[in-house]
Design an enzyme around this catalytic site. Structure first.
Site, PDB file in Angstrom:
ATOM      1  N   SER A   1       6.660  -7.477   6.397  1.00  0.00           N
ATOM      2  CA  SER A   1       5.715  -7.150   5.204  1.00  0.00           C
ATOM      3  C   SER A   1       5.041  -5.760   5.649  1.00  0.00           C
ATOM      4  O   SER A   1       4.613  -5.145   4.915  1.00  0.00           O
ATOM      5  CB  SER A   1       4.591  -8.346   4.936  1.00  0.00           C
ATOM      6  OG  SER A   1       3.760  -8.406   6.409  1.00  0.00           O
ATOM      7  N   HIS A   2       5.013  -5.370   6.688  1.00  0.00           N
ATOM      8  CA  HIS A   2       4.824  -3.889   7.273  1.00  0.00           C
ATOM      9  C   HIS A   2       5.905  -3.213   7.464  1.00  0.00           C
ATOM     10  O   HIS A   2       5.763  -2.239   8.477  1.00  0.00           O
ATOM     11  CB  HIS A   2       3.812  -3.967   8.349  1.00  0.00           C
ATOM     12  CG  HIS A   2       2.375  -4.659   7.839  1.00  0.00           C
ATOM     13  ND1 HIS A   2       1.872  -5.870   8.078  1.00  0.00           N
ATOM     14  CD2 HIS A   2       1.221  -3.979   7.482  1.00  0.00           C
ATOM     15  CE1 HIS A   2       0.849  -6.298   7.632  1.00  0.00           C
ATOM     16  NE2 HIS A   2       0.357  -4.951   7.133  1.00  0.00           N
TER      17      HIS A   2
ATOM     18  N   GLU B   1       0.784 -14.325   1.134  1.00  0.00           N
ATOM     19  CA  GLU B   1       1.193 -15.757   1.336  1.00  0.00           C
ATOM     20  C   GLU B   1       0.692 -16.415   0.031  1.00  0.00           C
ATOM     21  O   GLU B   1       1.618 -17.358  -0.423  1.00  0.00           O
ATOM     22  CB  GLU B   1       0.453 -16.283   2.486  1.00  0.00           C
ATOM     23  CG  GLU B   1       1.346 -17.511   2.994  1.00  0.00           C
ATOM     24  CD  GLU B   1       2.589 -17.210   3.691  1.00  0.00           C
ATOM     25  OE1 GLU B   1       3.515 -18.006   3.318  1.00  0.00           O
ATOM     26  OE2 GLU B   1       2.964 -16.271   4.162  1.00  0.00           O
TER      27      GLU B   1
END
Lengths: 344, 344
Positions: free
Chosen positions: B44-45, B185
């Site tokens: 996600s990063h 999420e």
């Protein structure tokens, strides 16, 4: 229940501690903190602690005459060796230096070493907010708490406290154990034969338990907030232990050697000066913080010290109420000639 | 999945960002952080963020040429104005000053102002542990999270990171959101039409909900660890917001005005020098910290960054694997002449 004015409570506590053999400085700082605890409704840190302090002195677990030694450790660090006395007098000895260093440098740290510790941290961060500073404080304790996923107690109940000065209002202050609950809470349930909620502890095999006896029999307490609380507690071990050259909770428990004494370790206090972090007038920024905090209560949220401040306001008018039996024990201790220690 | 060496991943990301119009310094610091995220298994990063950065520049949400301005704010404070650019170049500009101030004073702070923020904090605390310092970092975000007991989102997901240098080992590092889970999420479950566990959020009436849609429709996320996590998140709002003269999460969300951009605010980084906290050799104290940390894994506990370091070691040998579709999007962006911005 017996009602006492705050002044009478002070006199009672101070007389017992002086008779027991604590030096003037320790009597004063212990009395301040013990009476403040009772005043704010924190009975576990209130007048009952006078008995514990006197007992600890009698059994040689604390030095009642220890004179803290202040070291100018670095431009932004003051280090205070409590020399085996309670932490409170050491904190007081270092405080003016911490404040001066924070105002000069913008941020500063106080490391307290070799102290016996029983007290809550909010009275200390309130001393910083009284000076217009932001304060953080933390310390290890005894290793009763397992890190997330582990079966063995490696961490203390490691409290973490924070204070933010508010204009014309009591400061925003929190002070919480990083364990799911206080050790005493589990002990109370165990004595009462009651079960505990899941999440408070594990048994010796590392399984979740609702039996407080299983925690005492080789099990462990748990941290709040699963792996995140566990990480925070580990951070406190490191920065209020080895970073300042003092014991971890494991080492503190080993040092106690099963005697059941108060933890013996260090404490780390940080102070930040809001007027040094920005150029120009800090008031508009303080006002933006107020706008955030003022939105809490109307939204149904509680501010962390709300209950304490309400108890404080009440106690200032009505004094404090303590159980009759505790009062009788305190008076007996005050009047017992055997408790009087001749200064050595 | 498409496999890329770390060098090829760097070239791909850097080319896209340079074509998009980021200055050399922003290209370098963004590429470092994006590739490090993918390398450590934080997808996600990871490389996906390249698309977000290019989009943010195109839509005017970030200044790709912003030159950070460093201010020597106080003896122990360096302040860096990111001037509307990404936080990473500002962090890099301030880092040598923060390290120097920490080594001189024992403790120091870096305040980053007016930055656009998307990145994890662990790459930054790792820069401090690389220098042998203890690091803490935190920042607000957008106000999506209700404080404990409240019905209204007043807090950000407010990450908190900590790093402790370990001799001959990767550092002890954690970096967690103070929200129960990441915003993404909840969004993933909402899109998949799935329910969420209790404790992640509340509906518009303030009641616990397992419906992710209810959180988006006027509800709020919750913090981890009930009132303790909520207190910690509030602390971050204050010390990485008004203390450093920058926005709270509420103000950041208002500043965004519904555009759905990255949060725009400040960041606070603290650095502590272990060699200044004690007189004499710090090595025996570092060894006591090692004894504590070395007891974690045998007891069944995990060290917070264990999985990241395992992914890092793997990626250094095997490179990274990204979904074919993401790779196609990145290559298309790299080769799209319309994406090339002439330097102004």
């Amino acid at each position: 229940m017996i009602q006492l004015s705050l002044a009478d409570a002070r006199t009672l506590v101070a007389t017992i501690l002086a008779n027991a053999g604590f030096s003037e400085g320790h009597v004063r700082t212990l009395t301040d903190t013990i009476v403040a605890g009772e005043r704010d409704g924190c009975t576990s840190h209130g007048l009952y602690r006078t008995l514990v302090c006197a007992h600890s002195l009698r059994t040689g677990k604390v030095d009642g005459n220890a004179l803290p030694r202040v070291h100018d450790q670095a431009p932004a660090i003051v280090r205070v060796d409590a020399c085996g006395g309670y932490s409170l007098l050491a904190f007081e000895a270092g405080l003016p230096h911490l404040i001066e260093k924070a105002r000069h440098n913008g941020i500063a740290a106080m490391a307290i070493n070799h102290c016996v510790h029983f007290s809550a941290l909010w009275p200390e961060v309130e001393r910083l907010t009284d000076a217009g500073l932001v304060g953080l404080a933390c310390n290890p304790s005894h290793a009763w708490v397992a890190p997330s996923g582990g079966r063995v107690p490696l961490l203390g109940t490691n409290p973490f406290a924070f204070g933010w000065p508010r204009p014309d209002k009591p400061p925003y202050v929190f002070d919480f154990a990083t364990s799911a609950v206080a050790r005493g809470e589990i002990e109370l349930r165990r004595r009462a034969g009651e079960s505990i909620p899941e999440g408070w502890g594990i048994d010796a095999a590392g399984n979740a338990t609702t039996d407080p006896q299983a925690i005492v029999d080789g099990g462990a307490m748990l941290t709040f907030g699963d792996h995140k609380g566990s990480a925070l507690s580990t951070m406190i071990e490191l920065i209020a232990g080895p970073l300042i050259g003092d014991l971890t909770s494991l080492e503190s428990l080993r040092h106690d050697g099963g005697a059941g004494g108060s933890p013996y370790h260090g404490e780390l206090v940080l102070a930040l000066d809001p007027s040094r972090f920005i150029s120009g007038d800090p008031a508009p920024h303080a006002a933006r913080a107020e706008a955030l905090l003022d939105a809490f209560v109307p939204s149904g949220a509680r501010l962390p010290s709300q209950r304490r401040y309400e108890a404080r306001a009440r106690s200032r008018v009505e004094g404090v109420r303590i159980p009759e039996q505790l009062h009788a024990e305190l008076v007996a201790l005050r009047d017992d000639p055997a408790m009087r220690v001749m200064p050595g």
